[in-house]
Design a protein around this motif. Structure first.
Motif, mmCIF file in Angstrom:
data_model
loop_
_atom_site.group_PDB
_atom_site.id
_atom_site.type_symbol
_atom_site.label_atom_id
_atom_site.label_comp_id
_atom_site.label_asym_id
_atom_site.label_seq_id
_atom_site.Cartn_x
_atom_site.Cartn_y
_atom_site.Cartn_z
ATOM 1 N N GLY A 283 0.753 -1.246 0.077
ATOM 2 C CA GLY A 283 -0.041 0.022 0.077
ATOM 3 C C GLY A 283 0.858 1.256 0.006
ATOM 4 O O GLY A 283 0.272 2.584 -0.085
ATOM 5 N N ALA A 286 0.462 3.247 -3.301
ATOM 6 C CA ALA A 286 -0.703 3.804 -3.240
ATOM 7 C C ALA A 286 -0.854 5.081 -2.478
ATOM 8 O O ALA A 286 -1.454 6.296 -2.645
ATOM 9 N N SER A 287 -0.476 5.186 -1.300
ATOM 10 C CA SER A 287 -0.267 6.227 -0.096
ATOM 11 C C SER A 287 0.542 7.198 -0.596
ATOM 12 O O SER A 287 0.203 8.455 -0.399
ATOM 13 N N PRO A 300 -7.181 5.833 -9.929
ATOM 14 C CA PRO A 300 -8.757 5.327 -9.411
ATOM 15 C C PRO A 300 -8.592 4.420 -8.300
ATOM 16 O O PRO A 300 -9.604 4.256 -7.466
ATOM 17 N N GLY A 301 -7.333 3.705 -8.039
ATOM 18 C CA GLY A 301 -7.359 2.909 -7.073
ATOM 19 C C GLY A 301 -6.309 1.585 -7.287
ATOM 20 O O GLY A 301 -5.654 1.830 -8.352
ATOM 21 N N SER A 302 -6.136 0.886 -6.313
ATOM 22 C CA SER A 302 -5.138 0.013 -6.526
ATOM 23 C C SER A 302 -5.696 -1.212 -5.646
ATOM 24 O O SER A 302 -6.498 -1.260 -4.855
ATOM 25 N N ILE A 303 -4.645 -2.401 -5.723
ATOM 26 C CA ILE A 303 -5.087 -3.515 -5.017
ATOM 27 C C ILE A 303 -3.843 -3.915 -4.057
ATOM 28 O O ILE A 303 -2.884 -4.130 -4.834
ATOM 29 N N VAL A 304 -3.841 -4.089 -2.738
ATOM 30 C CA VAL A 304 -2.869 -4.702 -2.053
ATOM 31 C C VAL A 304 -3.172 -6.214 -1.774
ATOM 32 O O VAL A 304 -4.053 -6.721 -1.232
ATOM 33 N N CYS A 305 -2.242 -6.952 -2.364
ATOM 34 C CA CYS A 305 -2.524 -8.428 -2.580
ATOM 35 C C CYS A 305 -1.453 -9.097 -1.742
ATOM 36 O O CYS A 305 -0.408 -9.403 -2.572
ATOM 37 N N TYR A 306 -1.483 -9.104 -0.362
ATOM 38 C CA TYR A 306 -0.435 -9.542 0.160
ATOM 39 C C TYR A 306 -0.354 -11.184 0.230
ATOM 40 O O TYR A 306 0.649 -11.605 0.111
ATOM 41 N N GLY B 283 -4.312 3.714 0.953
ATOM 42 C CA GLY B 283 -3.348 2.688 1.257
ATOM 43 C C GLY B 283 -2.636 2.914 2.494
ATOM 44 O O GLY B 283 -1.671 2.087 2.734
ATOM 45 N N GLY B 301 -4.757 -8.780 2.494
ATOM 46 C CA GLY B 301 -4.658 -7.630 1.490
ATOM 47 C C GLY B 301 -5.939 -6.668 1.850
ATOM 48 O O GLY B 301 -6.569 -6.744 2.598
ATOM 49 N N SER B 302 -5.757 -5.938 0.720
ATOM 50 C CA SER B 302 -6.950 -4.700 0.966
ATOM 51 C C SER B 302 -7.177 -3.989 -0.479
ATOM 52 O O SER B 302 -6.371 -4.353 -1.214
ATOM 53 N N ILE B 303 -8.012 -3.208 -0.467
ATOM 54 C CA ILE B 303 -8.437 -2.597 -1.805
ATOM 55 C C ILE B 303 -8.547 -1.058 -1.573
ATOM 56 O O ILE B 303 -9.160 -0.518 -0.535
ATOM 57 N N VAL B 304 -7.642 -0.304 -2.524
ATOM 58 C CA VAL B 304 -7.882 1.072 -2.617
ATOM 59 C C VAL B 304 -8.677 1.325 -3.365
ATOM 60 O O VAL B 304 -8.444 1.214 -4.761
ATOM 61 N N CYS B 305 -9.819 2.146 -3.116
ATOM 62 C CA CYS B 305 -10.971 2.226 -4.024
ATOM 63 C C CYS B 305 -11.078 3.707 -4.076
ATOM 64 O O CYS B 305 -11.981 4.509 -3.324
ATOM 65 N N LEU B 314 -14.776 -2.831 -7.824
ATOM 66 C CA LEU B 314 -14.058 -3.752 -6.771
ATOM 67 C C LEU B 314 -14.804 -4.100 -5.676
ATOM 68 O O LEU B 314 -14.464 -5.048 -4.942
#
Lengths: 413, 413
Positions: A283, A286-287, A300-306, B283, B301-305, B314
């Motif tokens: 993240g 994104a941050s 628009p956003g992103s995905i944190v896929c840990y 994020g 994980g998580s989603i940045v929307c 998403l």
């Protein structure tokens, strides 16, 4: 001109805050060619402060104080300096008006001790406080100039930039201007950069060249003094050209900026968008991007896929790839970048997957990182890194490297 | 005992770094009841350093130096202090062994100037450098104790904790121990906390109570001195109880920790997991949690929307909700928390949606934030905040508030 900086405040001696004002003032003075020989910190104690003032006056031409201009009994910088100078204090009307207005606007009754904040040394040059109540001041006696500034950095920094620097420049012989250009570097450390430029740094006195390390980045300030800004600019041009001829591939921007800010601005200019699939940076990308105001236009956003499950569920990484090549692999990085771009309908998709540590994973070493960059109408590229350092350093350096590669892609397209 | 701290290094006077060593040392000395009266910074210049040493020796019982112990010509702290003391320098064999081993391990030829790093003042107490090459040392003459430490914080901090604090404690009358307890607060500012405890802070001298502001958090250190740790502990207990009776609702942990670390540890203990749906924090929550080693056990994980499209695509926020109530709404926060929990199969789902600024959005003011907390077998709760400050402060405070609410939920369950 020999300068010293005296910070006044018991909170500094208790270690509650660091003396960042001295750092800020030192950088400002270095930029205009004033040598700082000493910093001192002294508590809210008239006797010890007076001793410190007397010592400073005996060895320096310019003494800059920060702190001790507030309303309480503890605040005694201007009283002590005035006594040393044999001057009285008088009310500065403009400051008094501002203080009164401050309380009126908030509907609070002003306590009597706030009047003390409007007092200045009789005959001094007063620096208005645009972000607080206590004004600053400058006074010269017997060849020594005393500058008194408020302690809070939110008040001191803008006061210095707006009022104190012109005041100091007037003290310098020949009424020169100082003009700077900042170059931003990524991918080279401060010491490596300094080594490659050492001959320039050591031989140059006008312009001066000063590198500063930021978080995983380096900036270089080229500062020239001349009669006019145009003339200073002419002195900077050949030095900048020489630096770029040696290290141009590491320069990503001019001016006080950062990789994430330049990335957001470049995407905006091109009306393009970006999304991230972050594993080991969790993240951070994104941050960083969303810390910039207006980033919503490009992000628009992103995905944190840990976890592997999240890589599979949210970003369609086939179980066979995770099993055969692993989450930390070129293949996974490629698919993550391409799939996040597709899911978020962006121009670019950037992925990071790696081992941040402290433990290795999948039998892969700490610091192994893959960065994928997928872009519309462009073959996806994956970069492999082997970083060293602790977890936070690996995460931070990986994030900055990913931003740098995204920026490179923008330049190529 | 009166102490002062002298940092040696031209890089400090140029403003390239802040004098954080002085802050660290001051806090350490305050904890053991030693009063620090002055900080000084002086450049790599033997004459000015010698003047500074003489002044310090004339007014202090303890003089601590940082910096200037390295291999180069510029490093002259121990040479100058030794001359002041009329002592010679001798090679410390243990340090020499470590330096030789360092170069051997890396397969680099040791340059001759590195031998200089193993030199110590003859007759001094030597402090081993477990994280670098130059050892520290302590020497007492004519009632003044001189302590010399390396400049890099990564070397100085552990050396102080492990070797210098016991050395200093032996200097104190009555062989007392100092023992501290740290309380971590969230949801109350430093000045408000201080105000609520002012009578205690001002009336207490043993234990002492010292608040420190961290990023959007406050810690309070209660330090007692006594003959034994047990006795010190007995002095701390009633003071801690009084503080908790006044401000207990803001205390989230004991010890040097952070909200994200406590959250990760608590989830681990309970074998539970968490996911985030982040809009305005972009994020930050995910990056805080993944900064903790071992967070992969609790965070898939998580989603940045960030955009409405991403919230819809998403996280299945219905277009009608976004149109009718907006992205920044209680309803959206609730659905984001519940849906991210479902998508990532976690025990808890936490969402944030708000206006970080600088511009308002959807006709909603900057600083309006909704935080949703959804948990297995528990009704989803949404908290509304109205924060003030700049973009970065709103983002940071929102993230910490979300972590705090997640932690509260863990305590309730």
């Amino acid at each position: 001109m020999k300068a010293e900086i005296i910070a006044v405040g018991t909170e500094l001696l208790l270690g509650q805050i660091a003396n960042t004002n001295a750092q800020f003032l030192s950088r400002k003075l270095a930029e205009i060619g004033v040598s700082v020989y000493f910093h001192s910190v002294v508590g809210d104690n008239a006797k010890r402060l007076d001793e410190t003032i007397k010592l400073a006056a005996s060895r320096s031409d310019l003494v800059i104080f920060s702190g001790g201009l507030g309303p309480t009994q503890d605040d005694l910088t201007k009283e002590t300096v005035a006594a040393h100078l044999g001057r009285s204090l008088m009310t500065d009307e403009l400051a008094m008006q501002r203080i009164t207005a401050f309380f009126e606007q908030r509907g609070i009754v002003m306590t009597e001790n706030n009047r003390k904040q409007a007092l200045v040394i009789d005959g001094s040059t007063v620096f208005a406080n645009d972000h607080g109540m206590a004004p600053g001041m400058g006074y010269t006696k017997d060849g020594v100039t005393y500058v008194l500034l408020p302690g809070p950095p939110s008040e001191l920094y803008p006061m210095v930039d707006r009022y104190v620097m012109p005041f100091l420049m007037d003290l310098l012989p020949g009424k020169q201007v100082f003009h700077s250009r900042v170059l931003c570097f990524f991918g080279i450390g401060e010491s490596a950069l300094e080594e490659r430029l050492l001959d320039l740094i050591e031989s140059q006195s006008n312009p001066t060249i000063a590198p500063y390390a930021k978080e995983f980045e380096v900036t270089l300030r080229i500062t020239a003094r001349a009669q006019t800004v145009e003339e200073a600019e002419r002195l900077i041009v050949p030095v900048e050209a020489e630096i770029r001829s040696r290290l141009g591939q590491y320069v990503y921007a001019t001016g006080e900026t950062s990789l994430h800010q330049v990335l957001v601005e470049s995407l905006k200019d091109r009306q393009e968008t970006i999304a991230f699939a972050e594993s080991c940076t969790g993240g951070t990308l994104a941050s960083l991007v969303t810390s910039i105001a207006g980033s919503s236009a490009v992000f628009p956003g992103s995905i944190v896929c840990y976890s592997n499950q999240a890589k599979h569920d949210l970003l369609d990484i086939p179980q066979e790839v995770l099993d055969a090549e692993g989450a930390v692999s070129e293949k996974t990085a490629k698919l993550l970048a391409e799939n996040v771009r597709a899911k978020l309908h962006t121009t670019h998709g950037v992925s990071v997957t790696g081992v941040a540590g402290p433990d290795s994973a999948e039998g892969k070493p700490v610091g192994l990182v893959y960065i994928g960059v997928a872009s519309e109408g462009y073959p996806t590229v994956v970069k492999q890194l082997q970083l060293s350092g602790r977890r936070q350093a690996i995460i931070g350096r990986t994030a900055k490297t990913a931003l740098f590669h995204a920026l490179q892609r923008l330049k190529e397209r």
